[in-house]
Design a protein around this motif. Structure first.
Motif, short mmCIF file in Angstrom:
data_model
loop_
_atom_site.label_atom_id
_atom_site.label_comp_id
_atom_site.label_asym_id
_atom_site.label_seq_id
_atom_site.Cartn_x
_atom_site.Cartn_y
_atom_site.Cartn_z
N TYR A 218 0.83 -1.23 0.00
CA TYR A 218 0.00 0.00 0.00
C TYR A 218 0.85 1.27 0.00
O TYR A 218 0.37 2.35 0.34
N GLU A 219 2.09 1.12 -0.38
CA GLU A 219 3.04 2.25 -0.37
C GLU A 219 2.52 3.46 -1.15
O GLU A 219 2.74 4.61 -0.77
N ALA A 220 1.78 3.21 -2.24
CA ALA A 220 1.34 4.33 -3.10
C ALA A 220 0.33 5.24 -2.39
O ALA A 220 0.07 6.35 -2.85
N TYR A 221 -0.22 4.78 -1.27
CA TYR A 221 -1.23 5.57 -0.57
C TYR A 221 -0.64 6.50 0.48
O TYR A 221 -1.37 7.24 1.14
N ILE A 222 0.67 6.46 0.63
CA ILE A 222 1.33 7.29 1.65
C ILE A 222 1.21 8.76 1.25
O ILE A 222 1.47 9.13 0.10
N ARG A 223 0.81 9.59 2.21
CA ARG A 223 0.63 11.02 1.96
C ARG A 223 1.59 11.87 2.76
O ARG A 223 1.73 13.05 2.49
N HIS A 224 2.16 11.32 3.81
CA HIS A 224 2.96 12.13 4.73
C HIS A 224 4.45 11.89 4.51
O HIS A 224 4.87 10.74 4.32
N ASP A 225 5.22 13.01 4.56
CA ASP A 225 6.64 12.92 4.23
C ASP A 225 7.45 12.09 5.22
O ASP A 225 8.51 11.57 4.87
N ASP A 226 6.98 12.02 6.47
CA ASP A 226 7.77 11.27 7.44
C ASP A 226 7.48 9.76 7.41
O ASP A 226 8.01 9.01 8.23
N VAL A 227 6.65 9.33 6.45
CA VAL A 227 6.36 7.90 6.32
C VAL A 227 7.18 7.35 5.14
O VAL A 227 7.03 7.82 4.02
N PRO A 228 8.06 6.39 5.39
CA PRO A 228 8.90 5.88 4.30
C PRO A 228 8.11 5.02 3.30
O PRO A 228 7.21 4.28 3.70
N HIS A 229 8.46 5.14 2.03
CA HIS A 229 7.82 4.33 0.99
C HIS A 229 8.48 2.97 0.86
O HIS A 229 7.90 2.05 0.31
#
Ligand code: PLP
Length: 409
Positions: A218-229
């Motif tokens: 679900y990496e593509a759903y990350i919106r926040h910069d502090d969350v690693p892809h």
């Protein structure tokens, strides 16, 4: 007389979604005219984007002439896709990987289920609880999970509870474990780990000589910069982590089938005499023996996601679903429910009101609001008292479902 692999017999007969379907069908039989909206199963609803459709047409035409026809492809995937992955998913984030560290597959389910074949049956495994069921079930099949107790826990599995109290971020195991399954952004809780939180896990694995099987579906759903892809954004992760990716939710490939697994060359496991064996060549050997490769058409379709038009179009669909997630969170919170997740993931994890069981709340939603959700307990013991809702519906149906739930409450 052939003897059956009796580990299979330990698996519960019914799959969660089969149980749900049975209950929904029973309701439909009694109420044939009632319109039911499903916010339950995690399948997407929006069509493939135009760039992917064009690539599929082109690839199909290529298959129609002898000069450009493709037969068996490389088991590891075609270079055109592996290079697009390296450039767009990793190099763009400052992560340097080699082409032969990327293994294209038919989706993350296969490899998250199969990768455990590379380690001995007697390794200890830890899973976050609740969890995507494939991780445990595949370990059950090989005899690594032990037996299932009355409390729903497998005797040889170390459970790392994710609850509202710990913000759905598991504590590090109190004992040494050999393999840890992590999935972030998480299915089913919809929560994400920040870079600092993930760093703790990588450091634990380095210190304890453990492996992390990291599911980034679900990496593509990350919106926040502090969350690693990618876990490889964390220093040292190349030595301890295998990472699984999927185009299913990224680009609606649940029917097309394509994904990939990253197996860095540094990652290794030990023999009983302490010799270190690199897992990359072992996985390559396994795939060449058991996997036929992903179809040329699927791989050309996946490549198209990385073109400028493809990226834009895919992002539009992800934004569409994430708009649903935001509306759902707002509307359900407004009626007094405790709602988690949905900020960096297409899933919402909703606490059942008044301590109701997951299945009881599922039935209430079905019979009173005619909305289908997924009982949290189906994802593990710590999922009891929660249900999962998905943001993969159309705007219209999602809004209608929210109205119905609000009216009922
Ligand atoms: N991993 C997680 C956490 C999932 O939720 C899913 C699908 O729902 C998968 C992997 C499987 O994805 P794929 O369709 O690529 O096999």
């Amino acid at each position: 007389m052939a003897l059956v692999n009796d580990h299979f017999l330990k698996l519960p007969n019914n799959y969660l979604f089969a149980d749900i379907a049975k209950k929904v069908n029973a309701f439909k039989a009694q109420h044939p005219k009632t319109d039911i909206i499903s916010l339950g199963i995690g399948d997407v609803t929006q069509p493939l984007c135009p760039a992917v459709i064009e690539a599929l047409h082109r690839a199909t035409d290529e298959m129609g002439t002898a000069a450009s026809f493709r037969g068996y492809g490389p088991e590891q995937g075609y270079d055109f896709l592996r290079d697009a992955i390296l450039k767009n998913d990793f190099l763009a984030r400052g992560i340097h990987l080699d082409r032969d560290e990327i293994f294209v597959n038919d989706g993350a389910k296969s490899d998250t289920g199969n990768f455990q074949e590379l380690i001995r049956w007697d390794n200890s495994i830890a899973v976050t609880d609740p969890i995507y069921p494939v991780y445990i079930d595949s370990n059950v099949m090989i005899g690594r999970a032990g037996v299932k107790g009355d409390d729903g826990r497998w005797s040889n599995v170390i459970y790392l509870p994710c609850t509202a109290e710990n913000g759905f971020v598991p504590e590090l195991p109190s004992q040494r474990v050999d393999v840890i399954y992590l999935c972030y952004p998480n299915n089913p809780t919809g929560t994400a780990l920040t870079r600092d939180q993930l760093k703790l896990w990588v450091n634990y694995a380095i210190k304890n000589d453990a492996l992390i099987f990291y599911d980034a579906a679900y990496e593509a759903y990350i919106r926040h910069d502090d969350v690693p892809h990618s876990i490889y954004e964390i220093k040292g992760a190349r030595k301890v982590a295998v990472e699984f990716h999927s185009y299913s939710k990224t680009a609606g490939f649940t029917g097309v089938r394509c994904g990939y697994t990253v197996v860095p060359k540094e990652i290794s496991a030990a023999t009983l005499t302490g010799e270190r064996i690199a897992l990359n060549p072992l996985w390559n050997r396994r795939q060449c023996t058991k996997f036929n490769g992903t179809s040329y058409l699927s791989q050309r379709a996946a490549e198209a996601i990385y073109t400028p038009e493809g990226r834009q179009q895919v992002q539009r669909t992800i934004d569409y679903y994430m708009q649903n997630a935001a509306h759902m969170k707002e509307a359900l919170t407004a009626i007094g429910l405790h709602v988690y997740g949905g900020n960096d993931a297409p899933y919402l994890w909703v606490q059942t009101p008044g301590g109701m069981t997951s299945w009881r709340f599922f039935e209430q939603m079905l019979y009173n609001a005619h909305v289908v959700c997924t009982p949290g307990v189906g994802f593990g013991p710590s999922g009891e008292g929660y249900v999962r809702l998905t943001a993969f519906g159309s705007h219209e149906r999602t809004e209608e479902a929210l109205d119905r739930i609000a009216r009922f409450y």
